[in-house]
Design an enzyme around this catalytic site. Structure first.
Site, PDB file in Angstrom:
ATOM      1  N   GLY A   8       0.809  -1.206   0.000  1.00  0.00           N
ATOM      2  CA  GLY A   8       0.000   0.000   0.000  1.00  0.00           C
ATOM      3  C   GLY A   8       0.844   1.257   0.000  1.00  0.00           C
ATOM      4  N   CYS A   9       1.070   1.791   1.185  1.00  0.00           N
ATOM      5  CA  CYS A   9       1.708   3.103   1.285  1.00  0.00           C
ATOM      6  C   CYS A   9       3.182   3.089   0.924  1.00  0.00           C
ATOM      7  CB  CYS A   9       1.485   3.669   2.683  1.00  0.00           C
ATOM      8  SG  CYS A   9      -0.268   3.903   3.058  1.00  0.00           S
TER       9      CYS A   9
END
Length: 210
Positions: free
Chosen positions: A145-146
């Protein structure tokens, strides 16, 4: 995974002026009681080593945390609709605080973000440009994700990007490996933690030499 022809070219690695970006190592991701928790015990240890080495090398350290106030919830409504557990990250709650084992030192900014990338609608690009950085070390969570979003944006902002393998983690082992594969193929260099630590120690020695 097999390597595709034309991909996985090895970049030039870290430059002489790297910065360390610690992505979302907040209690909301490191505490097993959080609905957003990842298995990050080994990552906490690895990031701690990176922090110590970066500080010795006088490399800037920037943290991010996801935190939503009422305005933030409106701006990130589509993201929250997709991942309702993000509402755990209420601004002002303990969940958005950086894990105390990795506490920022005075002068090390903690940037609040609402979406995946550490660059999106934050001051990160300006901070890196103002300090004339030439490369970025990305560590933290989650890999799929990030971390991935930040690595992609780091490249798109013109920075050589390095992701130390042991210093990132995810809730899903398959997603972790698949995204490290993609980052290494297209966006940055996925390297052993030890390689990054050696580079930072070399910079520390160089800075200490008259």
């Amino acid at each position: 995974m097999s390597r595709l022809p034309g991909f996985h070219g090895r970049g030039t690695g870290l430059g002489d002026r790297p910065a360390l970006v610690v992505v979302d190592m907040s209690v909301g991701f490191t505490d097993p009681e959080s609905p957003l928790a990842c298995d990050l015990e080994h990552v906490v240890e690895a990031v701690g080593l990176l922090l110590a080495a970066a500080r010795r090398a006088d490399a800037p350290v920037v943290y991010t945390t996801v935190a939503y106030d009422e305005e933030g919830k409106r701006r990130a409504a589509a993201f929250i609709e997709k991942v309702p557990a993000l509402l755990t990250l209420e601004a002002g709650s303990r969940w958005v605080e950086i894990d105390p084992r990795l506490a920022p030192q005075p002068g090390e900014p903690v940037l609040r973000k609402l979406h995946a990338s550490a660059f999106f609608e934050t001051e990160l690009a300006g901070l890196l440009a103002a300090s004339e950085r030439d490369s970025v070390i990305v560590a933290g969570a989650s890999t799929s994700g990030c971390v991935r979003a930040t690595a992609v944006d780091a490249l798109q902002h013109g920075y050589r990007t390095v992701v130390p393998r042991e210093a990132v983690g995810d809730r899903n082992a398959d997603a972790h490996e698949a995204n490290l594969y993609d980052i290494d193929a297209k966006y940055g260099d996925v390297v052993p933690l030890a390689e990054t630590l050696v580079h930072l120690e070399e910079l520390a020695v160089a800075h200490a030499t008259p």
